[in-house]
Design an enzyme around this catalytic site. Structure first.
Site, PDB file in Angstrom:
ATOM      1  N   SER A 206       0.861  -1.190   0.000  1.00  0.00           N
ATOM      2  CA  SER A 206       0.000   0.000   0.000  1.00  0.00           C
ATOM      3  C   SER A 206       0.892   1.232   0.000  1.00  0.00           C
ATOM      4  O   SER A 206       2.042   1.181   0.466  1.00  0.00           O
ATOM      5  CB  SER A 206      -0.857   0.001   1.268  1.00  0.00           C
ATOM      6  OG  SER A 206      -1.438   1.280   1.477  1.00  0.00           O
TER       7      SER A 206
ATOM      8  N   TYR B 268      -2.766  -0.854  10.410  1.00  0.00           N
ATOM      9  CA  TYR B 268      -2.644  -1.101   8.968  1.00  0.00           C
ATOM     10  C   TYR B 268      -1.316  -0.558   8.428  1.00  0.00           C
ATOM     11  O   TYR B 268      -0.555  -1.260   7.746  1.00  0.00           O
ATOM     12  CB  TYR B 268      -3.826  -0.439   8.250  1.00  0.00           C
ATOM     13  CG  TYR B 268      -3.900  -0.692   6.769  1.00  0.00           C
ATOM     14  CD1 TYR B 268      -4.490  -1.848   6.267  1.00  0.00           C
ATOM     15  CD2 TYR B 268      -3.401   0.245   5.863  1.00  0.00           C
ATOM     16  CE1 TYR B 268      -4.573  -2.066   4.901  1.00  0.00           C
ATOM     17  CE2 TYR B 268      -3.481   0.028   4.496  1.00  0.00           C
ATOM     18  CZ  TYR B 268      -4.075  -1.127   4.019  1.00  0.00           C
ATOM     19  OH  TYR B 268      -4.157  -1.345   2.669  1.00  0.00           O
TER      20      TYR B 268
HETATM   21  C1  BGC Z   1      -6.267   1.350   1.757  1.00  0.00           C
HETATM   22  C2  BGC Z   1      -7.454   2.136   1.238  1.00  0.00           C
HETATM   23  C3  BGC Z   1      -7.060   3.579   1.002  1.00  0.00           C
HETATM   24  C4  BGC Z   1      -5.777   3.699   0.207  1.00  0.00           C
HETATM   25  C5  BGC Z   1      -5.286   5.130   0.095  1.00  0.00           C
HETATM   26  C6  BGC Z   1      -5.115   1.527   0.812  1.00  0.00           C
HETATM   27  O1  BGC Z   1      -4.025   0.756   1.205  1.00  0.00           O
HETATM   28  O2  BGC Z   1      -6.621  -0.027   1.900  1.00  0.00           O
HETATM   29  O3  BGC Z   1      -8.522   2.058   2.158  1.00  0.00           O
HETATM   30  O4  BGC Z   1      -8.104   4.243   0.314  1.00  0.00           O
HETATM   31  O5  BGC Z   1      -4.769   2.903   0.794  1.00  0.00           O
HETATM   32  O6  BGC Z   1      -5.273   5.792   1.336  1.00  0.00           O
END
Ligand code: BGC
Length: 266
Positions: free
Chosen positions: A151, A164
């Site tokens: 991410s 996260y």
């Molecule tokens: C998340 C999303 C988010 C995106 C940008 C991703 O890794 O799971 O929920 O919209 O990052 O912030």
């Protein structure tokens, strides 16, 4: 683009979103695709139907990637059916959002277990298979490929999502350290870090007009991504045309990592 025909690929978390898009894209290449899912069997079946219609083959397999025995069973069944494995797409990931002071240990553990430990467990099974394949000293292009779907939050801090962001920050070093360790064995390890891709995980944000507008302010390219944006890159990154790339993260984010707040400020 190098053709994936007869390559065998496991995609974890492939019942929806980015994982589903990637599985279908490999199907289009004629690959054998193992569609892993956790809870959504119907979604996994739909992924399989779509990838077969696109020219691939495969099967669905339920496994919680954070459970060692279930991961072992996923890889054992893949080898039983297709003899070996060529590509692992470590994609399964979850969010359990909370302010830091209110974050429960369960919310912390669940996210770390799936997003980080789960990726470790699957990568370890893949590496064991790739090392076995390389026992006779393979020459030429890579004999195995791992792609972590991470991410932009492996780089961008995210308030209210510390579990996260920590899991994704951890993935960055998992990916790089592993890439360093196995490169001499002709195994490639990379990551794709998507930005805001319209999937179930962030539906609350992109489906509401006001929050969608605010989200687009964070994307210089001015559009929310689609699973296909990530899937195309995954196919290329797992193929021979990118053979000299290892230990790298490709940001597929419409420029989200470019500090958009600085466009007219600072
Ligand atoms: C998340 C999303 C988010 C995106 C940008 C991703 O890794 O799971 O929920 O919209 O990052 O912030």
């Amino acid at each position: 683009m190098a053709n994936q025909t007869q390559k065998t690929i496991i995609v974890t978390g492939a019942s929806s979103g980015i994982g589903q898009g990637i599985a279908i894209a490999f199907g289009r290449q004629g690959a054998n695709v193992v569609v892993n899912y956790h809870g959504d069997e119907e979604g996994a079946q739909s992924t399989l139907d779509q990838l077969i219609a696109a020219g691939g083959q495969g099967f669905i397999h339920q496994a919680d990637v954070s459970k060692e025995e279930e991961v072992k069973a996923l890889f054992a069944r893949t080898k039983q059916k297709y003899q070996t494995l060529d590509v692992l797409i470590n994609n399964a990931g979850i969010q359990k959002d909370s302010s830091f002071a209110n974050m429960s240990l369960d919310e912390w553990n669940k996210v770390i277990s799936t997003n980080l430990t789960g990726h470790f467990l699957c990568a370890r099974e893949a590496i064991q298979e790739f090392e076995y394949k390389n026992a006779s000293g393979a020459k030429g292009v890579a004999i195995g490929n791992i792609i972590f779907i991470s991410s932009v939050h492996d780089l961008i801090p995210w308030a209210g999502h510390v579990n996260y962001a920590s899991s994704k920050g951890g993935l960055l070093m998992l990916m790089k350290s592993l890439a360093l360790e196995v490169a001499p064995k002709k195994i490639r390890v990379n990551a794709i870090s998507p930005g805001a891709i319209a999937t179930d995980i962030n539906e609350e944000v992109w489906s509401d007009e006001e929050s969608r507008k605010k989200l687009i302010e964070l994307i210089p390219y001015q559009r929310i991504g689609e699973p296909e944006d990530v899937a195309k890159v995954a196919v290329w990154l797992a193929g021979e045309d990118s053979d000299y790339i290892t230990g790298t993260t490709i940001y597929v984010d419409g420029g989200m990592t470019l500090y958009p707040g600085f466009v007219d400020n600072g």
